[in-house]
Design a protein around this motif. Structure first.
Motif, PDB file in Angstrom:
ATOM      1  N   ALA A   1       0.910  -1.244  -0.078  1.00 35.31           N
ATOM      2  CA  ALA A   1      -0.061  -0.205   0.003  1.00 35.31           C
ATOM      3  C   ALA A   1       1.044   1.122   0.172  1.00 35.31           C
ATOM      4  CB  ALA A   1      -0.906   0.056   1.177  1.00 35.31           C
ATOM      5  N   THR A   2       1.966   1.157   0.779  1.00 32.91           N
ATOM      6  CA  THR A   2       2.939   2.536   0.738  1.00 32.91           C
ATOM      7  C   THR A   2       3.396   2.572  -0.623  1.00 32.91           C
ATOM      8  OG1 THR A   2       4.516   0.896   1.303  1.00 32.91           O
ATOM      9  CG2 THR A   2       3.333   2.117   3.213  1.00 32.91           C
ATOM     10  N   VAL A   3       3.747   1.617  -1.398  1.00 33.60           N
ATOM     11  CA  VAL A   3       4.390   1.745  -2.764  1.00 33.60           C
ATOM     12  C   VAL A   3       3.469   2.219  -3.738  1.00 33.60           C
ATOM     13  CG1 VAL A   3       5.629   0.415  -4.439  1.00 33.60           C
ATOM     14  CG2 VAL A   3       6.413   0.002  -2.337  1.00 33.60           C
ATOM     15  N   PHE A   4       2.141   1.542  -3.750  1.00 31.36           N
ATOM     16  CA  PHE A   4       1.072   1.751  -4.709  1.00 31.36           C
ATOM     17  C   PHE A   4       0.675   3.253  -4.277  1.00 31.36           C
ATOM     18  CE2 PHE A   4      -3.406   1.753  -5.894  1.00 31.36           C
ATOM     19  CZ  PHE A   4      -3.213   1.173  -7.282  1.00 31.36           C
ATOM     20  N   GLY A   5       0.632   3.846  -3.264  1.00 37.32           N
ATOM     21  CA  GLY A   5       0.218   5.112  -2.962  1.00 37.32           C
ATOM     22  C   GLY A   5       1.136   6.085  -3.106  1.00 37.32           C
ATOM     23  N   SER A   6       2.386   5.822  -3.259  1.00 34.99           N
ATOM     24  CA  SER A   6       3.657   6.781  -3.355  1.00 34.99           C
ATOM     25  C   SER A   6       3.226   7.785  -4.833  1.00 34.99           C
ATOM     26  CB  SER A   6       4.709   6.041  -3.241  1.00 34.99           C
ATOM     27  OG  SER A   6       5.891   7.038  -3.642  1.00 34.99           O
ATOM     28  N   HIS A   7       3.251   9.015  -4.663  1.00 37.97           N
ATOM     29  CA  HIS A   7       3.112   9.886  -5.894  1.00 37.97           C
ATOM     30  C   HIS A   7       4.518  10.100  -6.501  1.00 37.97           C
ATOM     31  CE1 HIS A   7      -1.053  10.877  -4.815  1.00 37.97           C
ATOM     32  NE2 HIS A   7      -0.716  11.174  -3.508  1.00 37.97           N
ATOM     33  N   GLU A   8       5.562   9.876  -5.713  1.00 38.55           N
ATOM     34  CA  GLU A   8       6.644   9.930  -6.285  1.00 38.55           C
ATOM     35  C   GLU A   8       7.220   8.749  -7.227  1.00 38.55           C
ATOM     36  OE1 GLU A   8       6.271  10.225  -3.176  1.00 38.55           O
ATOM     37  OE2 GLU A   8       6.728  12.255  -2.544  1.00 38.55           O
ATOM     38  N   ILE A   9       6.802   7.531  -6.780  1.00 39.43           N
ATOM     39  CA  ILE A   9       7.055   6.376  -7.863  1.00 39.43           C
ATOM     40  C   ILE A   9       6.036   6.333  -8.685  1.00 39.43           C
ATOM     41  CG2 ILE A   9       7.296   4.132  -7.786  1.00 39.43           C
ATOM     42  CD1 ILE A   9       7.963   3.974  -4.781  1.00 39.43           C
ATOM     43  N   ALA A  10       4.783   6.890  -8.698  1.00 38.95           N
ATOM     44  CA  ALA A  10       3.947   7.119  -9.901  1.00 38.95           C
ATOM     45  C   ALA A  10       4.408   8.034 -10.762  1.00 38.95           C
ATOM     46  CB  ALA A  10       2.635   7.334  -9.230  1.00 38.95           C
ATOM     47  N   LYS A  11       5.133   9.281 -10.368  1.00 45.33           N
ATOM     48  CA  LYS A  11       5.507  10.115 -11.324  1.00 45.33           C
ATOM     49  C   LYS A  11       6.877   9.648 -11.994  1.00 45.33           C
ATOM     50  CE  LYS A  11       3.654  14.235  -9.115  1.00 45.33           C
ATOM     51  NZ  LYS A  11       4.028  15.424  -8.348  1.00 45.33           N
ATOM     52  N   ALA A  12       7.705   8.987 -11.290  1.00 48.09           N
ATOM     53  CA  ALA A  12       8.914   8.845 -11.998  1.00 48.09           C
ATOM     54  C   ALA A  12       8.690   7.356 -12.748  1.00 48.09           C
ATOM     55  CB  ALA A  12       9.932   7.931 -10.687  1.00 48.09           C
ATOM     56  N   ALA A  13       7.823   6.366 -12.614  1.00 53.18           N
ATOM     57  CA  ALA A  13       7.714   5.358 -13.415  1.00 53.18           C
ATOM     58  C   ALA A  13       6.187   4.870 -13.252  1.00 53.18           C
ATOM     59  CB  ALA A  13       8.586   4.053 -13.094  1.00 53.18           C
ATOM     60  N   PRO A  14       5.352   5.533 -14.298  1.00 47.88           N
ATOM     61  CA  PRO A  14       3.848   5.359 -13.919  1.00 47.88           C
ATOM     62  C   PRO A  14       3.490   3.705 -14.465  1.00 47.88           C
ATOM     63  CG  PRO A  14       4.493   7.112 -15.535  1.00 47.88           C
ATOM     64  CD  PRO A  14       5.863   6.197 -15.123  1.00 47.88           C
ATOM     65  N   GLN A  15       4.437   2.982 -14.889  1.00 51.01           N
ATOM     66  CA  GLN A  15       4.142   1.537 -14.990  1.00 51.01           C
ATOM     67  C   GLN A  15       4.063   0.647 -13.848  1.00 51.01           C
ATOM     68  OE1 GLN A  15       6.706   3.013 -16.494  1.00 51.01           O
ATOM     69  NE2 GLN A  15       8.529   2.019 -16.002  1.00 51.01           N
TER      70      GLN A  15
ATOM     71  N   PHE B   1       1.508  -2.272 -12.417  1.00 54.50           N
ATOM     72  CA  PHE B   1       2.241  -3.672 -12.093  1.00 54.50           C
ATOM     73  C   PHE B   1       2.104  -4.043 -10.799  1.00 54.50           C
ATOM     74  CE2 PHE B   1       6.082  -5.768 -10.269  1.00 54.50           C
ATOM     75  CZ  PHE B   1       5.997  -6.806 -11.252  1.00 54.50           C
ATOM     76  N   SER B   2       1.904  -2.996  -9.544  1.00 48.88           N
ATOM     77  CA  SER B   2       1.662  -3.465  -8.328  1.00 48.88           C
ATOM     78  C   SER B   2       0.153  -3.728  -8.113  1.00 48.88           C
ATOM     79  CB  SER B   2       2.108  -2.434  -7.264  1.00 48.88           C
ATOM     80  OG  SER B   2       1.484  -1.132  -7.834  1.00 48.88           O
ATOM     81  N   LEU B   3      -0.553  -3.220  -8.960  1.00 45.30           N
ATOM     82  CA  LEU B   3      -2.087  -3.453  -8.768  1.00 45.30           C
ATOM     83  C   LEU B   3      -2.288  -4.919  -9.225  1.00 45.30           C
ATOM     84  CD1 LEU B   3      -5.146  -2.447  -8.063  1.00 45.30           C
ATOM     85  CD2 LEU B   3      -5.034  -1.645 -10.331  1.00 45.30           C
ATOM     86  N   ILE B   4      -1.793  -5.214 -10.427  1.00 46.66           N
ATOM     87  CA  ILE B   4      -2.053  -6.565 -11.104  1.00 46.66           C
ATOM     88  C   ILE B   4      -1.392  -7.681  -9.867  1.00 46.66           C
ATOM     89  CG2 ILE B   4      -1.414  -7.997 -12.849  1.00 46.66           C
ATOM     90  CD1 ILE B   4      -1.541  -5.734 -14.643  1.00 46.66           C
ATOM     91  N   GLU B   5       0.034  -7.409  -9.618  1.00 46.44           N
ATOM     92  CA  GLU B   5       0.588  -8.202  -8.563  1.00 46.44           C
ATOM     93  C   GLU B   5      -0.303  -8.530  -7.406  1.00 46.44           C
ATOM     94  OE1 GLU B   5       2.829  -9.228  -5.347  1.00 46.44           O
ATOM     95  OE2 GLU B   5       2.256  -7.045  -5.532  1.00 46.44           O
ATOM     96  N   MET B   6      -0.853  -7.448  -6.557  1.00 45.22           N
ATOM     97  CA  MET B   6      -1.783  -7.558  -5.454  1.00 45.22           C
ATOM     98  C   MET B   6      -2.782  -8.282  -5.710  1.00 45.22           C
ATOM     99  SD  MET B   6      -1.852  -7.513  -2.442  1.00 45.22           S
ATOM    100  CE  MET B   6      -0.153  -6.757  -2.148  1.00 45.22           C
ATOM    101  N   PHE B   7      -3.411  -8.267  -6.840  1.00 49.83           N
ATOM    102  CA  PHE B   7      -4.679  -8.872  -7.316  1.00 49.83           C
ATOM    103  C   PHE B   7      -4.415 -10.452  -7.372  1.00 49.83           C
ATOM    104  CE2 PHE B   7      -7.228  -5.053  -8.534  1.00 49.83           C
ATOM    105  CZ  PHE B   7      -8.275  -5.558  -8.048  1.00 49.83           C
TER     106      PHE B   7
END
Length: 202
Positions: free
Chosen positions: A86-100, A104-110
């Motif tokens: 949840a901390t990785v998925f909700g991080s705005h910095e990671i989402a801006k740096a690498a949107p993919q 990827f984390s959403l599919i992996e968690m499902f």
């Protein structure tokens, strides 16, 4: 001087855990310092729902407690991995740096939760979550009397009459009270007279 390094999300969680441990240990230390210690047998007995503990603690218990505890522990430990995700998925910095990484984390968690749900369904269908129920055993006898005769006897309720409760003698209760005159019963006196001795000291 360069820019001050920001605390990562995992660092915040670590600070939160350290703060919680320090607070709990501080409360226990303050309790140890300021509380009075006067032990007695009543205080040293184990508390068991307000009842006195009787007998040994080694008692037989249902084995399903053990199985359900193992299943709970398994799923509880695996659900801990959801918090770092949840901390990785909700991080705005990671989402801006690498949107993919967000997709990827959403599919992996499902996939991860799907495996957990499949394991839960497997345990459920296997019957490990069902309580052990005793097998119903119908008593059988070697009597040659057919069961239909017992059923016929139970259905014949008209031949059995229940008499009303009465404190009168049996003859009166049977119906002779209408013909015989009611005579009062004499009061019985005690067969002996109690005597009390006075104390000799007086």
């Amino acid at each position: 001087m360069g820019d001050v390094a920001q605390i990562s999300e995992f660092g915040k969680i670590l600070i939160f855990l350290i703060t919680g441990i320090i607070i709990v240990c501080g409360i226990f230390a303050a309790n140890r310092l300021f509380s009075t210690y006067n032990p007695n047998p009543e205080k040293l007995t184990s508390y068991e729902c307000g009842e006195e503990p009787v007998g040994s603690a080694w008692l037989p218990f249902n084995s399903r407690f053990y199985v359900i505890a193992l299943v709970f522990l398994l799923f509880e430990v695996e659900m801990v991995f959801v918090f770092p995700w949840a901390t990785v998925f909700g991080s705005h910095e990671i989402a801006k740096a690498a949107p993919q990484w967000g997709l990827f984390s959403l599919i992996e968690m499902f996939i991860f939760l799907g495996i957990l749900i499949l394991g839960l369904l497997y345990v459920w269908c296997k019957g490990d979550l069902d309580w052990i129920k005793p097998a119903v055993i119908k008593p059988t006898t070697d009597v040659k009397i057919p069961a239909s005769l017992y059923e016929q006897l139970n259905l014949e309720q008209s031949t059995y009459t229940v008499r009303k409760f009465s404190l009168e003698p049996a003859a009166v209760a049977a119906g002779t009270a209408e013909t015989a005159p009611a005579t009062p019963q004499p009061i019985r006196k005690p067969m002996f007279k109690p005597t009390f001795k006075k104390p000799e000291n007086e």
